[in-house]
Design a protein around this motif. Sequence first.
Motif, PDB file in Angstrom:
ATOM      1  N   LYS A  37       0.814  -1.233   0.000  1.00 25.27           N
ATOM      2  CA  LYS A  37       0.000   0.000   0.000  1.00 25.27           C
ATOM      3  C   LYS A  37       0.843   1.276   0.000  1.00 25.27           C
ATOM      4  O   LYS A  37       0.284   2.378  -0.002  1.00 25.27           O
ATOM      5  CB  LYS A  37      -0.910   0.024   1.234  1.00 25.27           C
ATOM      6  CG  LYS A  37      -1.884  -1.137   1.345  1.00 25.27           C
ATOM      7  CD  LYS A  37      -3.013  -0.995   0.340  1.00 25.27           C
ATOM      8  CE  LYS A  37      -4.066  -2.082   0.564  1.00 25.27           C
ATOM      9  NZ  LYS A  37      -5.161  -1.985  -0.408  1.00 25.27           N
ATOM     10  N   LEU A  38       2.161   1.160   0.021  1.00 24.25           N
ATOM     11  CA  LEU A  38       3.025   2.326   0.190  1.00 24.25           C
ATOM     12  C   LEU A  38       2.868   3.317  -0.972  1.00 24.25           C
ATOM     13  O   LEU A  38       2.999   2.954  -2.141  1.00 24.25           O
ATOM     14  CB  LEU A  38       4.484   1.894   0.295  1.00 24.25           C
ATOM     15  CG  LEU A  38       5.465   2.983   0.753  1.00 24.25           C
ATOM     16  CD1 LEU A  38       5.191   3.385   2.187  1.00 24.25           C
ATOM     17  CD2 LEU A  38       6.915   2.523   0.576  1.00 24.25           C
ATOM     18  N   ILE A  55       6.698  -5.118  -6.155  1.00 23.52           N
ATOM     19  CA  ILE A  55       7.336  -4.200  -5.215  1.00 23.52           C
ATOM     20  C   ILE A  55       6.704  -2.817  -5.312  1.00 23.52           C
ATOM     21  O   ILE A  55       6.639  -2.233  -6.396  1.00 23.52           O
ATOM     22  CB  ILE A  55       8.860  -4.108  -5.479  1.00 23.52           C
ATOM     23  CG1 ILE A  55       9.509  -5.477  -5.261  1.00 23.52           C
ATOM     24  CG2 ILE A  55       9.496  -3.060  -4.563  1.00 23.52           C
ATOM     25  CD1 ILE A  55      10.984  -5.513  -5.590  1.00 23.52           C
ATOM     26  N   MET A  56       6.206  -2.338  -4.194  1.00 24.01           N
ATOM     27  CA  MET A  56       5.633  -0.992  -4.082  1.00 24.01           C
ATOM     28  C   MET A  56       4.696  -0.653  -5.246  1.00 24.01           C
ATOM     29  O   MET A  56       4.889   0.344  -5.946  1.00 24.01           O
ATOM     30  CB  MET A  56       6.749   0.061  -4.002  1.00 24.01           C
ATOM     31  CG  MET A  56       7.750  -0.177  -2.891  1.00 24.01           C
ATOM     32  SD  MET A  56       9.020   1.114  -2.821  1.00 24.01           S
ATOM     33  CE  MET A  56      10.251   0.348  -1.755  1.00 24.01           C
ATOM     34  N   LYS A  76      10.700  -2.375 -11.130  1.00 26.90           N
ATOM     35  CA  LYS A  76       9.533  -3.119 -10.628  1.00 26.90           C
ATOM     36  C   LYS A  76       8.431  -2.156 -10.166  1.00 26.90           C
ATOM     37  O   LYS A  76       7.248  -2.430 -10.327  1.00 26.90           O
ATOM     38  CB  LYS A  76       9.944  -4.023  -9.454  1.00 26.90           C
ATOM     39  CG  LYS A  76      10.866  -5.162  -9.818  1.00 26.90           C
ATOM     40  CD  LYS A  76      10.145  -6.251 -10.601  1.00 26.90           C
ATOM     41  CE  LYS A  76       9.322  -7.141  -9.700  1.00 26.90           C
ATOM     42  NZ  LYS A  76       8.756  -8.298 -10.423  1.00 26.90           N
ATOM     43  N   VAL A  77       8.849  -1.043  -9.582  1.00 25.18           N
ATOM     44  CA  VAL A  77       7.853  -0.047  -9.168  1.00 25.18           C
ATOM     45  C   VAL A  77       7.168   0.540 -10.386  1.00 25.18           C
ATOM     46  O   VAL A  77       5.945   0.690 -10.458  1.00 25.18           O
ATOM     47  CB  VAL A  77       8.533   1.078  -8.342  1.00 25.18           C
ATOM     48  CG1 VAL A  77       7.532   2.187  -8.021  1.00 25.18           C
ATOM     49  CG2 VAL A  77       9.124   0.510  -7.063  1.00 25.18           C
ATOM     50  N   SER A  78       7.976   0.897 -11.364  1.00 27.80           N
ATOM     51  CA  SER A  78       7.559   1.290 -12.716  1.00 27.80           C
ATOM     52  C   SER A  78       6.451   2.325 -12.766  1.00 27.80           C
ATOM     53  O   SER A  78       6.573   3.412 -12.234  1.00 27.80           O
ATOM     54  CB  SER A  78       7.181   0.034 -13.516  1.00 27.80           C
ATOM     55  OG  SER A  78       7.036   0.359 -14.883  1.00 27.80           O
ATOM     56  N   SER A  79       5.316   1.970 -13.379  1.00 30.48           N
ATOM     57  CA  SER A  79       4.328   2.964 -13.816  1.00 30.48           C
ATOM     58  C   SER A  79       3.653   3.731 -12.682  1.00 30.48           C
ATOM     59  O   SER A  79       3.145   4.826 -12.903  1.00 30.48           O
ATOM     60  CB  SER A  79       3.252   2.299 -14.671  1.00 30.48           C
ATOM     61  OG  SER A  79       2.600   1.288 -13.934  1.00 30.48           O
ATOM     62  N   SER A  80       3.622   3.203 -11.483  1.00 33.79           N
ATOM     63  CA  SER A  80       2.923   3.916 -10.407  1.00 33.79           C
ATOM     64  C   SER A  80       3.697   5.148  -9.949  1.00 33.79           C
ATOM     65  O   SER A  80       3.129   6.131  -9.491  1.00 33.79           O
ATOM     66  CB  SER A  80       2.681   2.990  -9.214  1.00 33.79           C
ATOM     67  OG  SER A  80       3.911   2.626  -8.610  1.00 33.79           O
ATOM     68  N   LEU A  81       5.038   5.103 -10.062  1.00 36.09           N
ATOM     69  CA  LEU A  81       5.866   6.199  -9.569  1.00 36.09           C
ATOM     70  C   LEU A  81       5.721   7.419 -10.470  1.00 36.09           C
ATOM     71  O   LEU A  81       5.954   7.349 -11.686  1.00 36.09           O
ATOM     72  CB  LEU A  81       7.331   5.762  -9.499  1.00 36.09           C
ATOM     73  CG  LEU A  81       8.304   6.738  -8.836  1.00 36.09           C
ATOM     74  CD1 LEU A  81       7.912   6.988  -7.386  1.00 36.09           C
ATOM     75  CD2 LEU A  81       9.740   6.216  -8.917  1.00 36.09           C
TER      76      LEU A  81
END
Length: 1008
Positions: free
Chosen positions: A908-909, A938-939, A963-968
């Motif tokens: 959920k971070l 991951i995240m 791995k965090v990719s598109s959300s960041l």
Amino acid sequence: MADAMISEVVGRIATMLDDKIRYEVNLVRGVKDELLYLFKKLKTIREVLDDAEKREVKDQSVKSWLKKLEATAYEMDDILDEWNYSLLKDKMEASAEREPERKIGCSFITSSCLCFKNVSVRRDIAKKIEHVKARLEQIYKERNEFNFVISPPSTDPVPESHREQSTSSIDFNDVYGSDIYKKRDDIVGNMMLNVGNTQIMSIVGTGGLGKTTLAKLIFNNPHFEKDWLKIWVSVSDPFIVSKVAKDIVKSVGKETISPDDDNQLELVLQKLKASVSGMKFLLVLDDVWTEDEDKWKDLKINLGYGAVGSKILVTTRNEGVAKMMGTLDDDIYHPKELNSEECWSLLRATSLAGKSKEECENFENVGKEIARKCKGLPLAAVVLGRLLRLKDLEGWKHVEKSEIWKLENAKVELFPHLVLSYNELSPVLKRCFSYCAVYPKDHRIHAGTLVEEWMAQGYLGVDSGNGAVELKGRENLRNLAMLCLIQDIEKSESGEQIEWCKIHDIVHDFALFLRKNDDKEGSCQACDSSLVSQVQEYRSLLWDYEPLADERDRSYQVCKCMKSLRVLRIKKINSCIPLGIKTLIHLRWLEVRDVALSKDDLEIICRLYFLQTLVLSQCKLTEIPPEIGNLVQLRRLDLSANKELKELSERMYSLVELRSLSLADCDLTEIQKEIGKLVQLRELDLSSNYGMRELQESICSLVELQILKINGTPINSLPEALGELSNLRTLQLRKFKVGSQHNKLGFLEKIYHHLIGYLELEIHFSSMSEMVELVEDAQRVEVKTLLQNLETLRICFEGKMNEMEQSPLSSLIWMEVAEALVPSHKLNKLEISGYKGSRLPEFMSSPINFIKEIHLNDLNEVSSLPAMGKLPFLETLNIWNVERSMFVDREFLGIESSSCDDVVAFPKLKELNFYGCSKWEEWEDITEEEEESAAISIMPCLTKLTISMCLSLKKLPHRLLHKVSSSLQVLDINFSSELIKTYGEDKEGSAWRSISQHNPQLQLYTEI
């Protein structure tokens, strides 16, 4: 509404007649007889008021008669006030003149003067009573013209219901709004899931909201067409058991009831039982009003003989009815208002039926504005739609500019639906309800203030000193909420009381209509007509306009038309109060905000002896004069936000009737020990007095104290006896200090149940032995359990240990301290500052932890972070000021490559922030296998990563960021020179491309 006012006056007169010595009524010839005459006449008139108040909505002449009666009652109330004021004024002046050394003869002169003044005042009052008597005599005679019905005793036969009967018939084309269909599906779905004993469900809402329409949609749903016995009964008021039972029997048709059986309740109930026995039925009881459980019990017992899975659906305006009938909370449904577009669609369909598209477009703009006036109430849209049918565009514009209560046809059709609820109210509650219109539409009303204003107006009766008046006011609020006459309810933090509310615009219009007096007997040449109306109809006024400088003498002074005011608000007018405020002797409630008050101003206010509530906030007060002690009836005193107020008058502590005292945001360094004299005090607010370091022991003698606010004060230690106050339910202290010079941690055991929401533990230590004692103390009183209802906990460690005491054992003690203090379940936010352990405690990586936000500051000994990626609900993680060389390894993510199951690290971070980690050199990346693995996530919710003042970190974990990719969305690097060299100087460089190629939308922000 007149009933409540007359009851108040009758009660006051009765008190005067019973207490001749106190009021000296017998000293003026004839006054006792005049008062007795008024007492008898008012009691006689009161017998017809129930009928008169029901007729006033439709009969203007009755309304005018009631307004004259009400005005006369007001005048009599003012006269009684003047009498009491005269006596109280003489008493205060005599008290002020007494000195320890007084010359012989002064006492005689003073006494004679007072006696003379009293006689003069009594003669003046006697004339006024005679005038009121003449007016009342005329009103008394006029009552015979209306043929009012005298209110029958409760034992008389119950009259037949006057409400229109509803039926189950429905035209689906007339049903508008998405919520009503959603509620239909929710209720039907609930009914289908519940196959046990007879289920009782309720639809609750104000009149005209669409409760009956929703019930019809359910009743006519295809689910109930086969194998269901369907029964529709329009109940209304009064709830006559035999009639409801007979209607059910007739609807089923299996049994017959002869006229001779009508009054045989037992026989009727037996036939009801036979009618439904073994049958799976859907019974709609529309428009139920009674809260008398005895009337419902017999029906419920016999309906229970229906087949398993039977349903009873109730519509009511009162949630108390739903609960009385046995509806569970999850089975109570509240329909929502229509949105603006839905309201316009319904109004258009009603008003423009048969017109072409082009014609409709001509009315659309003004029509949408009219629809907004309906505030989502379907009935209002239908009523206004009918009103608009035969009007042209100019007529529509006239309606758009008018208040609903001024539109004759609209109020005739719309208000009767509200009158049904209104007539259910007691006389006192009617008055309390209609007073709500003194607030503007859509105003967020503070419930406690509203109750105070009801008290100031005399609606709640005489205060007997035991808190019964406030309880009555709170009960009135709950009753209005139950009947949906107030809405948007916000409860207090404890959930026990209504804290804020609003009144629906249409209901507001109805309350305005009830108060409006079109036959005013007097006007004022000097004042605006709206101001005069406000004073006459509510005895309440908000004075917030600023007159021009050359008009100040004329327009910025108290006028004679304001003399009857009970409630007055003054806000920021030329930085001074109106001239002549000393003449407002009837004031019970006065609020002055953001107005600079002089010492003379304050002394004038202190001569308004009947004040029950006094708010002087942001008034630049520097001292409180001793005259404050004259306000012997004061129940609430608010001196908040006077930032130069350093001390209080000792006479303030003589105000023994005080229930609430706010001294928040002043400059007080102490509160005197005399505070213990305020034995009735229920709420004390000392918050944000930044110089106050001590709390007097005498506060612990305030046995009635319920709320104590000391947040924002640097108080070092709380009195131990504070925990013995049995009535204390809320203690707002932002910081609880623990240590040898402060409270012991065990003191939390006495006060924990008063804490709401937030707590900061400030732990002072100087040795390892103190830390060991702290752990033992925390484990002994089970601090984790005591604090389990907190939402936010901040732990701040203050102090230094001898370097010789630093050891692996000391790190273990630090972990034990944190484990002993932090509750693991309900906590949403945790802040830890000054932690000296080399490792963080295990709960920081526990998958059963529900925490959402973690802030870690000044972690001087921590060299690595635990597996915080296992925290399932963590949304924000901030790490500040780690002075040691820190290594963030793959363990931080909480993933294990050997695991066969899907793994999500930091599920959920949303925000991850590192600040001031100056010696952090490496953030270990994940392996290539972990990057490629579809089983590892991951995240997935991370939107922002911030790295600030991390001077030694040279590179970010690229595979991890892939791995965090598109959300960041945002990568913020500032004051981190090595990282800026790597990523910020050349955004076309390989390092930045390695990250951004997987996420082209990623924004990079840098600052050197």
